[in-house]
Design a protein around this motif. Structure first.
Motif, PDB file in Angstrom:
ATOM      1  N   ARG A  24     -69.420   5.053 -28.411  1.00 38.27           N
ATOM      2  CA  ARG A  24     -69.235   3.926 -27.486  1.00 38.27           C
ATOM      3  C   ARG A  24     -68.680   2.704 -28.201  1.00 38.27           C
ATOM      4  NH1 ARG A  24     -74.607   2.898 -24.144  1.00 38.27           N
ATOM      5  NH2 ARG A  24     -73.325   1.142 -23.467  1.00 38.27           N
ATOM      6  N   ALA A  25     -68.946   2.572 -29.493  1.00 38.25           N
ATOM      7  CA  ALA A  25     -68.449   1.427 -30.254  1.00 38.25           C
ATOM      8  C   ALA A  25     -67.052   1.675 -30.824  1.00 38.25           C
ATOM      9  CB  ALA A  25     -69.413   1.103 -31.391  1.00 38.25           C
ATOM     10  N   GLY A  26     -66.539   2.902 -30.646  1.00 39.91           N
ATOM     11  CA  GLY A  26     -65.208   3.210 -31.155  1.00 39.91           C
ATOM     12  C   GLY A  26     -65.182   3.961 -32.466  1.00 39.91           C
ATOM     13  N   VAL A  27     -66.338   4.422 -32.937  1.00 41.94           N
ATOM     14  CA  VAL A  27     -66.394   5.231 -34.162  1.00 41.94           C
ATOM     15  C   VAL A  27     -65.883   6.642 -33.853  1.00 41.94           C
ATOM     16  CG1 VAL A  27     -67.919   6.230 -35.906  1.00 41.94           C
ATOM     17  CG2 VAL A  27     -68.318   3.895 -35.085  1.00 41.94           C
ATOM     18  N   ASN A  28     -65.058   7.196 -34.725  1.00 44.17           N
ATOM     19  CA  ASN A  28     -64.545   8.554 -34.565  1.00 44.17           C
ATOM     20  C   ASN A  28     -65.427   9.529 -35.343  1.00 44.17           C
ATOM     21  OD1 ASN A  28     -62.163   7.506 -33.231  1.00 44.17           O
ATOM     22  ND2 ASN A  28     -61.434   6.908 -35.253  1.00 44.17           N
ATOM     23  N   ARG A  38     -70.745   0.185 -36.408  1.00 37.86           N
ATOM     24  CA  ARG A  38     -70.330  -0.175 -35.044  1.00 37.86           C
ATOM     25  C   ARG A  38     -69.552  -1.494 -35.032  1.00 37.86           C
ATOM     26  NH1 ARG A  38     -73.084   1.467 -30.402  1.00 37.86           N
ATOM     27  NH2 ARG A  38     -73.467  -0.720 -29.865  1.00 37.86           N
ATOM     28  N   ARG A  39     -70.015  -2.455 -35.786  1.00 39.18           N
ATOM     29  CA  ARG A  39     -69.324  -3.752 -35.836  1.00 39.18           C
ATOM     30  C   ARG A  39     -67.938  -3.610 -36.456  1.00 39.18           C
ATOM     31  NH1 ARG A  39     -74.120  -8.015 -37.725  1.00 39.18           N
ATOM     32  NH2 ARG A  39     -75.139  -8.152 -35.677  1.00 39.18           N
ATOM     33  N   ALA A  40     -67.826  -2.770 -37.489  1.00 40.15           N
ATOM     34  CA  ALA A  40     -66.523  -2.555 -38.104  1.00 40.15           C
ATOM     35  C   ALA A  40     -65.550  -1.947 -37.099  1.00 40.15           C
ATOM     36  CB  ALA A  40     -66.662  -1.645 -39.327  1.00 40.15           C
ATOM     37  N   ALA A  41     -65.994  -0.948 -36.343  1.00 38.65           N
ATOM     38  CA  ALA A  41     -65.134  -0.319 -35.341  1.00 38.65           C
ATOM     39  C   ALA A  41     -64.729  -1.312 -34.264  1.00 38.65           C
ATOM     40  CB  ALA A  41     -65.847   0.883 -34.727  1.00 38.65           C
ATOM     41  N   ARG A  42     -65.644  -2.162 -33.854  1.00 42.02           N
ATOM     42  CA  ARG A  42     -65.355  -3.120 -32.783  1.00 42.02           C
ATOM     43  C   ARG A  42     -64.398  -4.220 -33.211  1.00 42.02           C
ATOM     44  NH1 ARG A  42     -71.510  -3.394 -30.292  1.00 42.02           N
ATOM     45  NH2 ARG A  42     -71.208  -1.749 -28.711  1.00 42.02           N
ATOM     46  N   GLY A  69     -61.841  -3.626 -35.038  1.00 39.80           N
ATOM     47  CA  GLY A  69     -60.540  -2.996 -35.192  1.00 39.80           C
ATOM     48  C   GLY A  69     -60.373  -2.117 -36.402  1.00 39.80           C
ATOM     49  N   VAL A  70     -61.414  -1.933 -37.201  1.00 43.77           N
ATOM     50  CA  VAL A  70     -61.342  -1.033 -38.347  1.00 43.77           C
ATOM     51  C   VAL A  70     -61.448   0.413 -37.862  1.00 43.77           C
ATOM     52  CG1 VAL A  70     -62.464  -0.350 -40.500  1.00 43.77           C
ATOM     53  CG2 VAL A  70     -62.346  -2.767 -39.871  1.00 43.77           C
ATOM     54  N   GLN A  71     -60.634   1.290 -38.401  1.00 41.90           N
ATOM     55  CA  GLN A  71     -60.737   2.716 -38.081  1.00 41.90           C
ATOM     56  C   GLN A  71     -61.915   3.300 -38.844  1.00 41.90           C
ATOM     57  OE1 GLN A  71     -57.159   5.011 -38.696  1.00 41.90           O
ATOM     58  NE2 GLN A  71     -58.269   6.958 -38.756  1.00 41.90           N
ATOM     59  N   VAL A  72     -62.939   3.712 -38.126  1.00 46.50           N
ATOM     60  CA  VAL A  72     -64.142   4.268 -38.737  1.00 46.50           C
ATOM     61  C   VAL A  72     -64.204   5.755 -38.414  1.00 46.50           C
ATOM     62  CG1 VAL A  72     -66.652   4.161 -38.907  1.00 46.50           C
ATOM     63  CG2 VAL A  72     -65.339   2.060 -38.523  1.00 46.50           C
ATOM     64  N   ASP A  73     -64.067   6.595 -39.424  1.00 52.24           N
ATOM     65  CA  ASP A  73     -64.076   8.043 -39.262  1.00 52.24           C
ATOM     66  C   ASP A  73     -65.270   8.640 -39.999  1.00 52.24           C
ATOM     67  OD1 ASP A  73     -61.650   7.969 -37.862  1.00 52.24           O
ATOM     68  OD2 ASP A  73     -60.484   8.085 -39.713  1.00 52.24           O
ATOM     69  N   LEU A  74     -66.043   9.446 -39.300  1.00 46.67           N
ATOM     70  CA  LEU A  74     -67.177  10.142 -39.888  1.00 46.67           C
ATOM     71  C   LEU A  74     -66.908  11.643 -39.872  1.00 46.67           C
ATOM     72  CD1 LEU A  74     -70.187   8.315 -38.153  1.00 46.67           C
ATOM     73  CD2 LEU A  74     -69.078   7.737 -40.325  1.00 46.67           C
ATOM     74  N   VAL A  75     -67.057  12.300 -41.017  1.00 45.27           N
ATOM     75  CA  VAL A  75     -66.960  13.756 -41.101  1.00 45.27           C
ATOM     76  C   VAL A  75     -68.376  14.278 -41.342  1.00 45.27           C
ATOM     77  CG1 VAL A  75     -65.965  15.717 -42.320  1.00 45.27           C
ATOM     78  CG2 VAL A  75     -64.631  13.612 -42.036  1.00 45.27           C
ATOM     79  N   LEU A  76     -68.895  15.012 -40.361  1.00 51.39           N
ATOM     80  CA  LEU A  76     -70.284  15.465 -40.389  1.00 51.39           C
ATOM     81  C   LEU A  76     -70.336  16.979 -40.249  1.00 51.39           C
ATOM     82  CD1 LEU A  76     -71.688  12.715 -37.975  1.00 51.39           C
ATOM     83  CD2 LEU A  76     -71.443  12.604 -40.466  1.00 51.39           C
ATOM     84  N   SER A 112     -66.937  -5.352 -45.534  1.00 51.09           N
ATOM     85  CA  SER A 112     -65.705  -5.963 -46.029  1.00 51.09           C
ATOM     86  C   SER A 112     -64.453  -5.186 -45.638  1.00 51.09           C
ATOM     87  CB  SER A 112     -65.763  -6.088 -47.560  1.00 51.09           C
ATOM     88  OG  SER A 112     -65.815  -4.794 -48.164  1.00 51.09           O
ATOM     89  N   ALA A 113     -64.607  -4.044 -44.966  1.00 52.84           N
ATOM     90  CA  ALA A 113     -63.458  -3.198 -44.624  1.00 52.84           C
ATOM     91  C   ALA A 113     -62.481  -3.937 -43.712  1.00 52.84           C
ATOM     92  CB  ALA A 113     -63.936  -1.912 -43.958  1.00 52.84           C
ATOM     93  N   GLN A 114     -61.187  -3.738 -43.973  1.00 50.54           N
ATOM     94  CA  GLN A 114     -60.133  -4.350 -43.165  1.00 50.54           C
ATOM     95  C   GLN A 114     -59.337  -3.315 -42.371  1.00 50.54           C
ATOM     96  OE1 GLN A 114     -59.735  -7.748 -42.963  1.00 50.54           O
ATOM     97  NE2 GLN A 114     -61.588  -7.798 -44.239  1.00 50.54           N
ATOM     98  N   ARG A 115     -59.205  -2.103 -42.894  1.00 52.39           N
ATOM     99  CA  ARG A 115     -58.356  -1.114 -42.235  1.00 52.39           C
ATOM    100  C   ARG A 115     -59.099   0.169 -41.862  1.00 52.39           C
ATOM    101  NH1 ARG A 115     -55.840  -2.747 -46.703  1.00 52.39           N
ATOM    102  NH2 ARG A 115     -56.122  -0.729 -47.730  1.00 52.39           N
TER     103      ARG A 115
END
Length: 302
Positions: A182-186, A147-151, A153-160, A124-127
């Protein structure tokens, strides 16, 4: 075996405290010296939430039913599950405009509850989706949702973890880097000290804090507990703390840094390890283990 503990499956991994039935703490912090930065140079970066209001009663009831009382039979689990469905208050509680739910994971009737909350929020993420998680190796469905969220246009940031307490954790997680980048996830690696947190924020409205990692053991084997909160002020505060962590103590993983994964043998090894870890909970569930047992400890008079 030979004095060493080898049974780490289906363990109690939640971290819960209830005080006087009025205040509760839910998070990922253990009662361990290496979780205290003041007394240990490698004290873990971690999070817990303090809860007051209607939700505390649910957390206390859970502790009494699942810790103080004998372990229920399957029939009792079914009765409890039906009672939960009939009681709307078990789905969440509201106090001063904040809506929160106490979400648990067990090996009976709540096997995927925490994962389903994560997936619903990501879908459900929009931003923005912001996840800080110590042990990150989720199943295919959650990876697909990220991956779908990033594609779209949602900014997906992972802190690992960049400086883990267990090196094999980072090596396993790195198998996913190229697939996600590759899908645009940061992806950001926290390098100041070991990361032990299990938190997430979506669109500054949805947030979760708890004990559940996004890995096979937490999502499929362990007993876990999270609080899910829908409140702008709380979500914004948590997001600001994680953003500060990213700006001050994290290093971004660049896509070109994963170029070594192009090697045929490395790619083949990665595929084998990925699918083995993905199916690990199914195999582990077939292993015979002792039923969990809780014993009250009583001190004797001197």
């Amino acid at each position: 075996l030979f004095g060493a503990r080898i049974n780490l499956l289906r363990r109690m991994h939640n971290k819960l405290v209830v005080v006087d039935g009025e205040r509760a703490f839910v998070g990922g912090i253990n009662y361990s010296e290496d979780h205290l930065t003041e007394s240990h140079p490698q004290g873990k970066q971690d999070y817990a939430v303090e809860v007051e209001g209607p939700l505390v009663g649910q957390i206390q009831a859970f502790c009494r039913a699942n810790v103080l009382a004998p372990q229920p039979t399957r029939g009792q689990w079914i009765q409890r599950w039906r009672a939960d469905l009939e009681d709307d208050s078990s789905q969440g509680a509201e106090d001063n405009g904040a809506v929160a739910a106490f979400v648990t994971r067990d090996n009976h009737l709540h096997r995927t509850d925490i994962e389903r909350h994560y997936r619903a929020a990501v879908r459900s993420a929009q931003r923005r989706v912001l996840i800080a998680n110590a042990y990150f190796f989720p199943g295919y469905r959650l990876l697909r949702d990220l991956r779908r969220a990033a594609r779209r246009g949602v900014q997906v940031d992972l802190v690992l973890q960049g400086h883990p307490d267990q090196p094999w954790v980072k090596r396993a997680t790195e198998l996913l880097y190229r697939h996600l980048l590759r899908a645009g996830v940061n992806i950001f690696e926290y390098n100041e000290r070991p990361l032990h947190g299990k938190v997430a924020v979506v669109d500054d409205t949805w947030a979760t804090v708890g004990s559940s990692n996004l890995d096979p053991t937490s999502l499929s084997l362990n007993l876990e507990a999270n609080v899910v909160v829908r409140d702008v002020e709380f979500a914004r505060h948590l997001r600001e703390r994680i953003d500060h962590l990213m700006a001050e103590s994290c290093e971004r993983v660049e896509r070109q840094a994963t170029g070594r994964l192009h090697s045929f043998w490395i790619a083949l090894r990665s595929m084998v390890v990925f699918h083995a870890l993905r199916r690990f909970p199914v195999w582990a569930a077939k292993v015979t283990v002792r039923e969990p047992r809780v014993v009250a400890m009583h001190s004797e008079a001197p």
